[in-house]
Design a protein around this motif. Structure first.
Motif, PDB file in Angstrom:
ATOM      1  N   GLU A   6      90.351  54.316  59.686  1.00 20.63           N
ATOM      2  CA  GLU A   6      90.190  52.988  59.079  1.00 20.63           C
ATOM      3  C   GLU A   6      89.266  52.095  59.897  1.00 20.63           C
ATOM      4  N   PRO A   7      88.256  51.525  59.252  1.00 23.39           N
ATOM      5  CA  PRO A   7      87.385  50.570  59.936  1.00 23.39           C
ATOM      6  C   PRO A   7      88.031  49.184  59.903  1.00 23.39           C
ATOM      7  N   THR A   8      87.381  48.239  60.502  1.00 23.44           N
ATOM      8  CA  THR A   8      87.838  46.852  60.506  1.00 23.44           C
ATOM      9  C   THR A   8      86.902  46.031  59.634  1.00 23.44           C
ATOM     10  N   ALA A   9      87.463  45.073  58.892  1.00 20.31           N
ATOM     11  CA  ALA A   9      86.609  44.160  58.131  1.00 20.31           C
ATOM     12  C   ALA A   9      85.612  43.531  59.098  1.00 20.31           C
ATOM     13  N   GLY A  10      84.363  43.463  58.687  1.00 24.18           N
ATOM     14  CA  GLY A  10      83.309  42.934  59.538  1.00 24.18           C
ATOM     15  C   GLY A  10      82.475  44.014  60.205  1.00 24.18           C
ATOM     16  N   GLU A  11      82.910  45.273  60.112  1.00 28.47           N
ATOM     17  CA  GLU A  11      82.083  46.354  60.652  1.00 28.47           C
ATOM     18  C   GLU A  11      80.934  46.628  59.693  1.00 28.47           C
ATOM     19  N   ILE A  12      79.820  47.018  60.264  1.00 31.16           N
ATOM     20  CA  ILE A  12      78.661  47.425  59.478  1.00 31.16           C
ATOM     21  C   ILE A  12      78.580  48.942  59.598  1.00 31.16           C
ATOM     22  N   VAL A  13      78.549  49.606  58.448  1.00 29.04           N
ATOM     23  CA  VAL A  13      78.661  51.063  58.403  1.00 29.04           C
ATOM     24  C   VAL A  13      77.482  51.668  57.651  1.00 29.04           C
ATOM     25  N   TRP A  14      77.315  52.977  57.801  1.00 27.10           N
ATOM     26  CA  TRP A  14      76.255  53.738  57.153  1.00 27.10           C
ATOM     27  C   TRP A  14      76.837  54.279  55.852  1.00 27.10           C
ATOM     28  N   ASP A  40      98.843  58.065  49.698  1.00 25.04           N
ATOM     29  CA  ASP A  40      98.627  59.337  50.400  1.00 25.04           C
ATOM     30  C   ASP A  40      98.076  59.143  51.812  1.00 25.04           C
ATOM     31  N   GLY A  41      97.906  57.898  52.226  1.00 25.30           N
ATOM     32  CA  GLY A  41      97.378  57.623  53.560  1.00 25.30           C
ATOM     33  C   GLY A  41      95.867  57.628  53.640  1.00 25.30           C
ATOM     34  N   HIS A  42      95.181  57.659  52.495  1.00 23.01           N
ATOM     35  CA  HIS A  42      93.718  57.621  52.489  1.00 23.01           C
ATOM     36  C   HIS A  42      93.244  56.169  52.518  1.00 23.01           C
ATOM     37  N   ILE A  43      92.149  55.950  53.220  1.00 20.63           N
ATOM     38  CA  ILE A  43      91.594  54.605  53.376  1.00 20.63           C
ATOM     39  C   ILE A  43      90.530  54.357  52.312  1.00 20.63           C
ATOM     40  N   PHE A  44      90.614  53.181  51.699  1.00 24.75           N
ATOM     41  CA  PHE A  44      89.598  52.711  50.758  1.00 24.75           C
ATOM     42  C   PHE A  44      89.064  51.393  51.294  1.00 24.75           C
ATOM     43  N   VAL A  45      87.762  51.171  51.108  1.00 26.47           N
ATOM     44  CA  VAL A  45      87.138  49.961  51.629  1.00 26.47           C
ATOM     45  C   VAL A  45      86.384  49.243  50.527  1.00 26.47           C
ATOM     46  N   ASN A  46      86.333  47.934  50.626  1.00 30.56           N
ATOM     47  CA  ASN A  46      85.409  47.134  49.828  1.00 30.56           C
ATOM     48  C   ASN A  46      84.208  46.906  50.727  1.00 30.56           C
ATOM     49  N   VAL A  47      83.062  47.356  50.273  1.00 31.37           N
ATOM     50  CA  VAL A  47      81.860  47.323  51.100  1.00 31.37           C
ATOM     51  C   VAL A  47      80.732  46.635  50.337  1.00 31.37           C
ATOM     52  N   ALA A  48      80.056  45.696  51.027  1.00 29.02           N
ATOM     53  CA  ALA A  48      78.935  44.951  50.445  1.00 29.02           C
ATOM     54  C   ALA A  48      77.630  45.699  50.718  1.00 29.02           C
ATOM     55  N   TYR A  49      76.804  45.723  49.719  1.00 22.69           N
ATOM     56  CA  TYR A  49      75.514  46.402  49.738  1.00 22.69           C
ATOM     57  C   TYR A  49      74.549  45.702  50.695  1.00 22.69           C
ATOM     58  N   GLY A  50      73.873  46.485  51.526  1.00 23.60           N
ATOM     59  CA  GLY A  50      72.836  45.962  52.412  1.00 23.60           C
ATOM     60  C   GLY A  50      71.487  46.570  52.091  1.00 23.60           C
ATOM     61  N   THR A  51      70.435  45.774  52.237  1.00 29.19           N
ATOM     62  CA  THR A  51      69.081  46.265  51.987  1.00 29.19           C
ATOM     63  C   THR A  51      68.085  45.567  52.907  1.00 29.19           C
ATOM     64  N   SER A  52      67.011  46.254  53.216  1.00 24.94           N
ATOM     65  CA  SER A  52      65.923  45.645  53.993  1.00 24.94           C
ATOM     66  C   SER A  52      64.785  45.218  53.067  1.00 24.94           C
TER      67      SER A  52
END
Length: 134
Positions: A6-14, A40-52
């Motif tokens: 599980e990541p933490t809110a505020g992490e930037i991921v690939w 089932d113990g699986h992690i789901f994340v809400n992730v915001a789209y990033g672009t350059s």
């Protein structure tokens, strides 16, 4: 299938954001907005789209982290390019290797983490989030 810890809110991921065209499109930075665990113990994340792309134009719900404007935040984020995050474009995805992979140079080891949203960006991100949810 590999499930990441599980990541933490505020992490930037690939993240490989689904695009309905490619099964695993080009990876890009994503900002973890929230996390949850299923029965089932699986992690789901809400992730915001990033672009350059088109970072000089910001719309409601978007914010930018740039090397020139926010050098400390840019370094903390682990980005390779100035990047904008779109908090109107947030997806809930399973935190597994179908959607997330280890970034080039693996700055935090063999996990999808690029970096972290610097505290100096929290108010800017919160303003974008408020605009996105209006």
């Amino acid at each position: 299938m590999r499930w990441w810890h599980e990541p933490t809110a505020g992490e930037i991921v690939w993240c490989h954001f689904p695009d309905n065209i490619q099964p695993k499109p080009k990876p890009r930075p994503g900002l973890i907005v929230s996390t949850k665990e299923d029965d089932d113990g699986h992690i789901f994340v809400n992730v915001a789209y990033g672009t350059s792309q088109k970072i000089d134009r910001l719309y409601g719900g978007e914010f930018r982290i740039s090397k020139d404007e926010h050098p400390v935040a840019y370094a903390s984020a682990g980005l390779s390019y100035d990047t904008k995050f779109d908090l109107r474009n947030v997806l809930e995805l399973p935190f597994n290797d179908a959607y997330f992979s280890v970034p080039p140079h693996a700055p935090h080891g063999q996990i999808p983490k690029l970096g972290t949203l610097h505290p100096s960006m929290v108010r800017i991100a919160a303003t974008a989030f408020a605009a996105a949810t209006r």
